[in-house]
Every structure is written in C-alpha cells, then in structure tokens.
Write a protein that holds these residues in place. Structure first.
Motif, short mmCIF file in Angstrom:
data_model
loop_
_atom_site.label_atom_id
_atom_site.label_comp_id
_atom_site.label_asym_id
_atom_site.label_seq_id
_atom_site.Cartn_x
_atom_site.Cartn_y
_atom_site.Cartn_z
N GLY A 107 0.81 -1.22 0.00
CA GLY A 107 0.00 0.00 0.00
C GLY A 107 0.85 1.27 0.00
O GLY A 107 1.90 1.33 0.62
N HIS A 108 0.38 2.25 -0.74
CA HIS A 108 1.00 3.58 -0.80
C HIS A 108 2.49 3.51 -1.14
O HIS A 108 3.34 4.03 -0.43
N ALA A 122 13.39 0.47 -5.52
CA ALA A 122 13.30 -0.05 -6.88
C ALA A 122 14.23 -1.24 -7.06
O ALA A 122 13.89 -2.22 -7.72
N GLY A 123 15.40 -1.17 -6.46
CA GLY A 123 16.33 -2.28 -6.56
C GLY A 123 15.83 -3.53 -5.86
O GLY A 123 16.12 -4.65 -6.27
N VAL A 131 5.64 0.65 -12.02
CA VAL A 131 4.26 1.09 -11.99
C VAL A 131 4.08 2.21 -10.98
O VAL A 131 3.42 3.22 -11.24
N ALA A 132 4.67 2.06 -9.81
CA ALA A 132 4.57 3.10 -8.78
C ALA A 132 5.24 4.38 -9.25
O ALA A 132 4.73 5.48 -9.00
N PHE A 135 2.96 6.04 -11.76
CA PHE A 135 1.81 6.60 -11.04
C PHE A 135 2.19 7.93 -10.38
O PHE A 135 1.50 8.93 -10.53
N LYS A 136 3.30 7.94 -9.66
CA LYS A 136 3.72 9.16 -8.97
C LYS A 136 4.11 10.26 -9.97
O LYS A 136 3.85 11.44 -9.74
N THR A 137 4.73 9.88 -11.07
CA THR A 137 5.11 10.86 -12.09
C THR A 137 3.88 11.50 -12.71
O THR A 137 3.81 12.72 -12.88
N LEU A 138 2.89 10.68 -13.04
CA LEU A 138 1.66 11.22 -13.63
C LEU A 138 0.94 12.15 -12.67
O LEU A 138 0.28 13.11 -13.09
N GLN A 139 1.06 11.90 -11.37
CA GLN A 139 0.41 12.77 -10.40
C GLN A 139 1.01 14.18 -10.37
O GLN A 139 0.38 15.11 -9.89
#
Length: 198
Positions: A107-108, A122-123, A131-132, A135-139
């Motif tokens: 979550g989150h 990420a590593g 995907v996360a 998601f954060k970049t698009l926000q």
C-alpha cells in the motif's frame, strides 16, 4: 463564456479523426453528457468499477450498479467495468494480474519517500516498482492525465476499446482539479512497456 471540456474535446476529436471516446464515471452522468455532445457516430465507453467491487474493498465509492450499466447500454454507451485498475491495486496494496502473471503491491508505494529511497526500493522490488514510479510521475500533472491513461487501459483490458485506432479520454473532475481530454493510441496493461510508438 469558456467552453466546457466536452465541447473542446468534441472539436479536437473531429480535428484528429478520433471516434473512440472513453469516459470515467461513477454514476453515468459524464458518459451521458459526452454521448449527448458527441452523438451516435462516436463509440462512447463508460469506464468504472462495478458496485460489487466496493463490497470487496477494492475501491472507494459505490461503483456502477447493474441498473446504471443497463441504462447506459440502452443509450448506446458501451460499459467497461473492472474490479480494480492497476493504479487502484497499487493504492490499496492489492495484487494485480498482468498478462497472466500476478503482481503483489504494498500500500501507498513510495509515499513521502525521497528519490534516494525510491531508487533503493526499486532495486529491491524490480518486478513492479516501475508502476509506482509512473503513477507518482503522472500525479505531477494532477489526477486528470493519470485517470485518462488508467481508464484507457481498463477499457482495453476489458476488450471494448479497439486497439488499432486512436482514442480520446475525457475526465471531468469536481473541485479544484482540472478537466482533461487526452488523445492516445491504446494498449492493454500487459503491453504498456512494449507499446509500439508510431
């Protein structure tokens, strides 16, 4: 007087020759408005979660009821329902099937994390962390563009959106967020990173 996002989108769809229109909706209101503005020559697809997804704890809100789905379809609007989108699964910390393989999210993802922490995580979680990050970049561009992409993927995954033609997603948002319309070349979630650019 300023034009509504639906009026602007209708003009742009005509300019770009786009005939497949995606509308995220909870109650069907936005889909009906778009159908009225665009007319019967366009494929209008209402995208959302079924009401059964709320009972499973897979989404916020009540979802689209069977009655609303039937009413939309009677008006010539296609309806694409999925229990969760990829972004919702990420936000709720649920698993998600992509191309026959199940991915588990926490979550989150990266909530309040620094860039260094994101790179470190990420590593450790290379299978799905991209995907996360997306998601954060698009926000950064607010929720509108993210929802446009999210609903395009849902409509493609369900199989009601033709994949060989450009589409437009129209997001009408309440409150302070901006209304958005985006033209995209669609793909399924499993092909998001293999999508051929034209």
């Amino acid at each position: 007087m300023n034009k509504s996002i639906v009026e602007v989108a209708r003009e742009k769809a005509e300019t770009f020759g786009v005939r497949n229109i995606i509308v995220p909706t909870y109650s069907g209101t936005s889909a009906r408005l778009v159908r009225e503005a665009f007319g019967p020559d366009y494929l209008i697809i209402a995208v959302g979660n079924p009401s059964s997804a709320a009972a499973k704890g897979l989404m916020r809100g009540s979802g689209i009821s069977d009655k609303t789905k039937a009413e939309l379809e009677a008006q010539g609007i296609k309806v694409a329902l999925r229990d969760q989108s990829l972004v919702q699964a990420l936000a709720f910390g649920h698993g998600f099937e992509i191309g026959g393989k199940r991915f588990d999210f926490w979550g989150h993802c990266f909530k309040n994390a620094s860039l260094r922490e994101v790179i470190e995580k990420a590593g450790q979680h290379i299978d799905f962390n991209a995907v996360a990050i997306i998601f954060k970049t698009l926000q950064l561009f607010d929720n509108g563009p993210r929802v446009c992409i999210e609903t395009m993927l849902m409509a493609a995954d369900v199989g009601v959106l033709p994949l060989d033609q450009d589409c437009m997603a129209i997001v009408r948002t309440p409150g302070d967020s901006l209304d958005v319309a985006m033209v995209m070349h669609p793909c399924k979630t499993e092909d998001l990173f293999n999508h051929p650019y034209r």
